[in-house]
Design an enzyme around this catalytic site. Structure first.
Site, PDB file in Angstrom:
ATOM      1  N   ASN A  90       0.868  -1.183   0.000  1.00 27.11           N
ATOM      2  CA  ASN A  90       0.000   0.000   0.000  1.00 27.11           C
ATOM      3  C   ASN A  90       0.901   1.227   0.000  1.00 27.11           C
ATOM      4  O   ASN A  90       2.096   1.122   0.299  1.00 27.11           O
ATOM      5  CB  ASN A  90      -0.972  -0.039   1.194  1.00 27.11           C
ATOM      6  CG  ASN A  90      -0.266   0.141   2.522  1.00 27.11           C
ATOM      7  OD1 ASN A  90       0.560   1.044   2.698  1.00 27.11           O
ATOM      8  ND2 ASN A  90      -0.574  -0.724   3.479  1.00 27.11           N
ATOM      9  N   ARG A 116      -8.754  -3.983  -2.285  1.00 33.29           N
ATOM     10  CA  ARG A 116      -8.399  -5.272  -1.708  1.00 33.29           C
ATOM     11  C   ARG A 116      -9.526  -6.301  -1.802  1.00 33.29           C
ATOM     12  O   ARG A 116      -9.267  -7.491  -1.861  1.00 33.29           O
ATOM     13  CB  ARG A 116      -8.035  -5.080  -0.232  1.00 33.29           C
ATOM     14  CG  ARG A 116      -6.834  -4.186  -0.015  1.00 33.29           C
ATOM     15  CD  ARG A 116      -5.576  -4.809  -0.582  1.00 33.29           C
ATOM     16  NE  ARG A 116      -4.394  -4.048  -0.238  1.00 33.29           N
ATOM     17  CZ  ARG A 116      -3.713  -4.170   0.895  1.00 33.29           C
ATOM     18  NH1 ARG A 116      -4.117  -5.026   1.814  1.00 33.29           N
ATOM     19  NH2 ARG A 116      -2.652  -3.443   1.122  1.00 33.29           N
ATOM     20  N   HIS A 145      -8.422   0.347   2.301  1.00 35.38           N
ATOM     21  CA  HIS A 145      -9.391  -0.454   3.051  1.00 35.38           C
ATOM     22  C   HIS A 145     -10.506   0.487   3.509  1.00 35.38           C
ATOM     23  O   HIS A 145     -10.236   1.636   3.855  1.00 35.38           O
ATOM     24  CB  HIS A 145      -8.750  -1.042   4.326  1.00 35.38           C
ATOM     25  CG  HIS A 145      -8.028  -2.338   4.119  1.00 35.38           C
ATOM     26  ND1 HIS A 145      -6.889  -2.660   4.823  1.00 35.38           N
ATOM     27  CD2 HIS A 145      -8.295  -3.411   3.319  1.00 35.38           C
ATOM     28  CE1 HIS A 145      -6.471  -3.875   4.460  1.00 35.38           C
ATOM     29  NE2 HIS A 145      -7.311  -4.343   3.555  1.00 35.38           N
ATOM     30  N   ASP A 191     -11.944   0.664   6.321  1.00 33.41           N
ATOM     31  CA  ASP A 191     -11.762   1.188   7.679  1.00 33.41           C
ATOM     32  C   ASP A 191     -10.693   2.276   7.780  1.00 33.41           C
ATOM     33  O   ASP A 191     -10.439   2.814   8.847  1.00 33.41           O
ATOM     34  CB  ASP A 191     -11.492   0.048   8.679  1.00 33.41           C
ATOM     35  CG  ASP A 191     -10.142  -0.629   8.454  1.00 33.41           C
ATOM     36  OD1 ASP A 191      -9.413  -0.225   7.526  1.00 33.41           O
ATOM     37  OD2 ASP A 191      -9.829  -1.574   9.213  1.00 33.41           O
ATOM     38  N   CYS A 227      -7.356  -1.000  12.644  1.00 35.09           N
ATOM     39  CA  CYS A 227      -6.700  -2.120  11.951  1.00 35.09           C
ATOM     40  C   CYS A 227      -6.114  -3.128  12.932  1.00 35.09           C
ATOM     41  O   CYS A 227      -6.009  -4.310  12.614  1.00 35.09           O
ATOM     42  CB  CYS A 227      -5.539  -1.625  11.092  1.00 35.09           C
ATOM     43  SG  CYS A 227      -6.002  -0.502   9.801  1.00 35.09           S
ATOM     44  N   ASN A 277     -29.737  28.911 -41.819  1.00 32.00           N
ATOM     45  CA  ASN A 277     -30.089  30.099 -42.579  1.00 32.00           C
ATOM     46  C   ASN A 277     -28.834  30.921 -42.878  1.00 32.00           C
ATOM     47  O   ASN A 277     -28.650  31.439 -43.977  1.00 32.00           O
ATOM     48  CB  ASN A 277     -31.073  30.909 -41.720  1.00 32.00           C
ATOM     49  CG  ASN A 277     -31.767  32.029 -42.458  1.00 32.00           C
ATOM     50  OD1 ASN A 277     -32.440  31.805 -43.450  1.00 32.00           O
ATOM     51  ND2 ASN A 277     -31.592  33.261 -41.968  1.00 32.00           N
ATOM     52  N   ALA A 278     -27.945  31.023 -41.881  1.00 36.39           N
ATOM     53  CA  ALA A 278     -26.818  31.953 -41.955  1.00 36.39           C
ATOM     54  C   ALA A 278     -25.840  31.657 -43.090  1.00 36.39           C
ATOM     55  O   ALA A 278     -25.422  32.564 -43.794  1.00 36.39           O
ATOM     56  CB  ALA A 278     -26.079  31.984 -40.621  1.00 36.39           C
ATOM     57  N   ASP A 304     -32.511  35.696 -38.974  1.00 33.47           N
ATOM     58  CA  ASP A 304     -33.149  36.875 -39.564  1.00 33.47           C
ATOM     59  C   ASP A 304     -33.871  36.404 -40.810  1.00 33.47           C
ATOM     60  O   ASP A 304     -33.426  35.495 -41.495  1.00 33.47           O
ATOM     61  CB  ASP A 304     -32.086  37.900 -39.958  1.00 33.47           C
ATOM     62  CG  ASP A 304     -31.493  38.588 -38.741  1.00 33.47           C
ATOM     63  OD1 ASP A 304     -32.217  38.696 -37.728  1.00 33.47           O
ATOM     64  OD2 ASP A 304     -30.312  38.976 -38.798  1.00 33.47           O
ATOM     65  N   HIS A 327     -25.091  21.921 -36.482  1.00 33.74           N
ATOM     66  CA  HIS A 327     -25.536  21.091 -37.602  1.00 33.74           C
ATOM     67  C   HIS A 327     -24.727  19.802 -37.681  1.00 33.74           C
ATOM     68  O   HIS A 327     -25.234  18.762 -38.076  1.00 33.74           O
ATOM     69  CB  HIS A 327     -25.484  21.891 -38.894  1.00 33.74           C
ATOM     70  CG  HIS A 327     -26.386  23.093 -38.849  1.00 33.74           C
ATOM     71  ND1 HIS A 327     -27.731  23.010 -39.040  1.00 33.74           N
ATOM     72  CD2 HIS A 327     -26.128  24.387 -38.544  1.00 33.74           C
ATOM     73  CE1 HIS A 327     -28.275  24.203 -38.885  1.00 33.74           C
ATOM     74  NE2 HIS A 327     -27.322  25.063 -38.577  1.00 33.74           N
TER      75      HIS A 327
HETATM   76  N1  ARG Z   1       0.137  -3.428   5.757  1.00 31.36           N
HETATM   77  C1  ARG Z   1      -1.204  -3.873   5.910  1.00 31.36           C
HETATM   78  C2  ARG Z   1      -1.825  -4.063   4.515  1.00 31.36           C
HETATM   79  O1  ARG Z   1      -1.523  -3.300   3.633  1.00 31.36           O
HETATM   80  C3  ARG Z   1      -1.998  -2.897   6.703  1.00 31.36           C
HETATM   81  C4  ARG Z   1      -3.377  -3.366   6.978  1.00 31.36           C
HETATM   82  C5  ARG Z   1      -4.203  -2.335   7.651  1.00 31.36           C
HETATM   83  N2  ARG Z   1      -5.430  -2.882   8.035  1.00 31.36           N
HETATM   84  C6  ARG Z   1      -6.613  -2.312   7.918  1.00 31.36           C
HETATM   85  N3  ARG Z   1      -7.646  -2.907   8.362  1.00 31.36           N
HETATM   86  N4  ARG Z   1      -6.778  -1.183   7.288  1.00 31.36           N
HETATM   87  O2  ARG Z   1      -2.581  -4.965   4.319  1.00 31.36           O
END
Ligand code: ARG
Length: 703
Positions: free
Chosen positions: A22, A139, A168, A170, A264, A525-526, A604, A639
């Site tokens: 990530n 993911r 993620h 969360d 996490c 027309n023009a 016109d 057109h």
């Molecule tokens: N390094 C982990 C990954 O990339 C971190 C996970 C974090 N967990 C979470 N629930 N956001 O999977």
């Protein structure tokens, strides 16, 4: 007394940033301090113990991310859906978590091998309704949501994540007790944001600003009215406190380096089953088949992008690459969408790209509905595009006639033969049968194929929009094409705006017509007024065309011209009476080139020839365009768009305009057959005539 809320954690004995899966891990490999990590984890553990009973899963050597127990799985009641990690780097954690769930009395559900889903990291229960907010995009795959809904018997609300930092759910979304929500809206696509806003009233949404979001403020553990999280700004703390929550902050910097924080590091394993949570209709999913130059022409990429952009997800099931470059490739793709309406939007776009349903069992007859009100189609009618289309009726594929964009497909049976044709909404009659939905429809996309050897001549068309630099080259090829069409008795239509006259293009367009390169002229027309003004008075909107300066009283010229033609009754009569002796309209009349002038609110006069009934004008345009091989669009957006809508795929289009935006808009037909030229239209026409003269001289010499 033990606290009934239970939370699963895993000690950081083997925690490390060991790899990059990530964006937060980038640049942080082996940069976290083991000692500090242990301290921070213990501090968090201590705080959580004040509000819940903490269970511990033994850490396993070699699986550094196992501390993030949120990703162990998703728990509801006594059921646990085990995670299927997306990255191989974490897949080895699965057996350890599985063992823990099994040993602790959970019934373990396992998803298919190739269907990623990362547990409570991507699935969070709404503390109010009991519905499950489930993320996808990085993911977890959307298809997993259907399994979850079924196994847990809950309503799943799918949210699409679009910012890789918030990979993620969360990391950017935290449902709180009392139906509150702490979240970072930009991490979601528009559709998902709309869904959130529909479900959670404004006063219950706590929006986290970016600086706090990147410190994982949304990655919080909520037990009743307490929220445990990494350090946040005083402003956010106040905002949260105002809603009645108590914030407990604890530094988690070492875990941020791996892309995780408080939430996490925990998994709530006591999730009560709510009576009200009902499973929603499962995620819609279908398999489509694509065939063609999928890679060379970029079709596969376009299809996948389109599916994602519209809020669905895709999985390429098999892909057969053509062995030689001239062979086509084919692919089957599973398309999933969170709702039937999204599926329908995606499928119509895919049908337009030439996709067809993959398995024979899947191919159904098209659904038909009857028109109940004149000029109004049934709600769900299939909207046509420019590509040759077939519909399946009573088991057979029927070619749709009069293909054009933005129509409906009407089906009729005459003497036992079934007919399908494109019909404009306004033409629909009560009782007519119209195709609705997306089943039993396919389009033929030959035009996006790589040009074959004999078609190479027009290959520049694939180049899209040309700028000044390439104009000469492009003009050469257009001249060549015009020459060929004329020689083969083909048909060329021109749409032209008044700019053609102002920029000195009239004489060139006039020669083009005189020499038999143009077979119909479409405009407003023009164009006619200005052309005739120039023929009769030497000015265009009162500007002397030779000197380039306004003429005294010149602003009245065009009205005088209109008045004269009105007296004659038509342009043709004015030519017959010798009043018009040159110019674009003169050549049309003299060479029997039919034209249609479509009126507008600003006209016109108008000239007696101008058709002020727009429906009639559209019909006349369509009639004149029948059988056209090529359309030259000269500086008229209105057109030209009108013409583009009426023209089926396969007709070559050249759009010339000084405004790149207009050119892009018009040449964007997603195929090799249209080209845009950004240049002054007068200049373009003079270059074009010069090229044609050369070709004519060459032809004369070889005779
Ligand atoms: N390094 C982990 C990954 O990339 C971190 C996970 C974090 N967990 C979470 N629930 N956001 O999977």
């Amino acid at each position: 007394m033990t606290n009934p809320t239970r939370i699963l954690m895993c000690a950081p004995d083997y925690y490390e940033v060991d790899y990059v899966i990530n964006p937060w891990m980038e640049g942080n490999v082996h940069k976290s301090s083991q000692a500090t990590a242990i301290e921070q984890w213990q501090a968090l553990h201590q705080i959580i113990k004040e509000y819940a009973t903490v269970d511990l899963v033994p850490p396993a050597q070699g699986w550094p991310d196992m501390v993030f127990t949120a990703n162990a799985g998703l728990v509801l009641g006594q059921k646990a859906i085990l995670s299927r990690f997306y990255h191989p780097e974490r897949q080895g954690e699965e057996p350890y978590f599985k063992q823990w769930f099994a040993e602790n009395g959970f019934q373990v559900y396992e998803l298919p091998q190739d269907l990623p889903f990362e547990g409570a990291g991507d699935a969070l229960f709404d503390r109010d309704s009991g519905a499950l907010w489930a993320g996808y995009g990085f993911r977890s795959e959307l298809d997993s949501h259907a399994y979850i809904a079924q196994w847990l018997d809950v309503e799943v609300l799918s949210l699409r994540l679009i910012d890789p930092r918030f990979y993620h759910l969360d990391t950017c979304f935290c449902p709180l007790s009392g139906g509150y929500l702490l979240y970072y809206p930009p991490a979601f696509d528009t559709y998902s944001n709309a869904l959130i806003e529909r479900r959670i009233p404004a006063e219950k949404r706590i929006i986290v600003p970016e600086p706090d979001a990147v410190n994982f403020a949304c990655n919080a553990v909520n037990v009743d009215d307490v929220i445990i999280m990494n350090k946040i700004s005083p402003e956010l703390e106040t905002a949260i406190a105002t809603k009645g929550f108590q914030v407990r902050q604890t530094s988690l910097t070492e875990f941020l380096k791996a892309g995780g924080a408080a939430k996490c590091l925990t998994l709530k394993t006591t999730e009560p089953i709510q009576e009200t949570a009902q499973a929603n209709a499962p995620v819609d999913s279908r398999i489509i088949h694509l065939e063609g130059h999928l890679l060379d022409a970029g079709i596969l990429n376009q299809a996948l992008d389109l599916i994602n952009e519209q809020g669905g997800s895709a999985k390429v099931l098999n892909f057969n690459l053509g062995i030689e470059r001239k062979n086509t490739s084919s692919a089957n793709v599973r398309v999933s969408a969170p709702s039937p309406t999204t599926m329908e939007d995606i499928m119509s776009a895919l049908i337009e790209m030439g996709a067809i349903s993959a398995s024979a069992e899947d191919v159904q007859d098209a659904h038909l509905e009857t028109v109940k009100q004149m000029g109004v189609a049934p709600d769900d009618f299939y909207v046509t595009n420019i590509y040759p289309t077939e519909v399946r009726i009573k088991g057979q594929w029927i070619q749709v006639m009069h293909q054009r964009m933005d129509g409906a497909i009407a089906i009729s049976e005459i003497n036992g033969t079934i007919h399908a044709r494109c019909r404009l909404l306004r033409d629909l009659q009560v009782g007519e049968k119209v195709v609705v939905g997306i089943d039993g429809i396919r389009t033929n996309h030959k035009t996006t194929a790589r040009p074959s050897a004999e078609k190479q001549e027009f290959s520049f068309m694939g180049a899209g929009v040309s700028s000044e630099r390439r104009v000469e080259l492009v003009v050469e090829q257009i001249a060549w094409e015009l020459h060929k069409i004329r020689a083969q008795g083909g048909k060329v239509a021109v749409t032209a705006g008044p700019v053609v006259i102002h920029t000195g293009g009239a004489q060139h367009l006039a020669s083009l017509i005189r020499q038999g390169y143009v077979h119909t002229l479409l405009g407003g027309n023009a164009i006619a007024v200005h052309d005739i003004e120039q023929s009769m008075m030497g000015t265009s909107l009162g500007v002397d065309m030779n000197k380039g300066v306004p003429v005294r009283g010149g602003h009245r010229h065009h009205l005088k011209v209109i008045n004269t033609i009105r007296r004659c009754g038509s342009i043709a009569n004015a030519v017959a009476q010798g009043l018009i002796t040159k110019g674009v309209m003169y050549e049309c009349v003299q060479n029997n080139v039919p034209f249609c002038l479509a009126g507008s609110i600003r006209d016109d006069g108008p000239l007696p020839d101008t058709e002020m009934d727009l429906i009639r004008a559209q019909e006349e345009y369509a009639r004149l365009l029948e059988g056209t091989n090529m359309v030259l669009m000269l500086s008229t957006m209105l057109h030209s768009i009108g013409v583009g809508n009426m023209t089926p795929a396969g007709v070559k289009m050249v759009c010339v305009d000084i405004n790149p935006a207009v050119v892009t808009k018009l040449s964007d037909r997603g195929s090799v057959e249209s080209v845009g030229v950004v240049t002054d239209v007068g200049l373009f026409l003079s270059l074009l005539m010069r090229q044609l003269d050369r070709l004519n001289q060459k032809a004369a010499m070889t005779v």
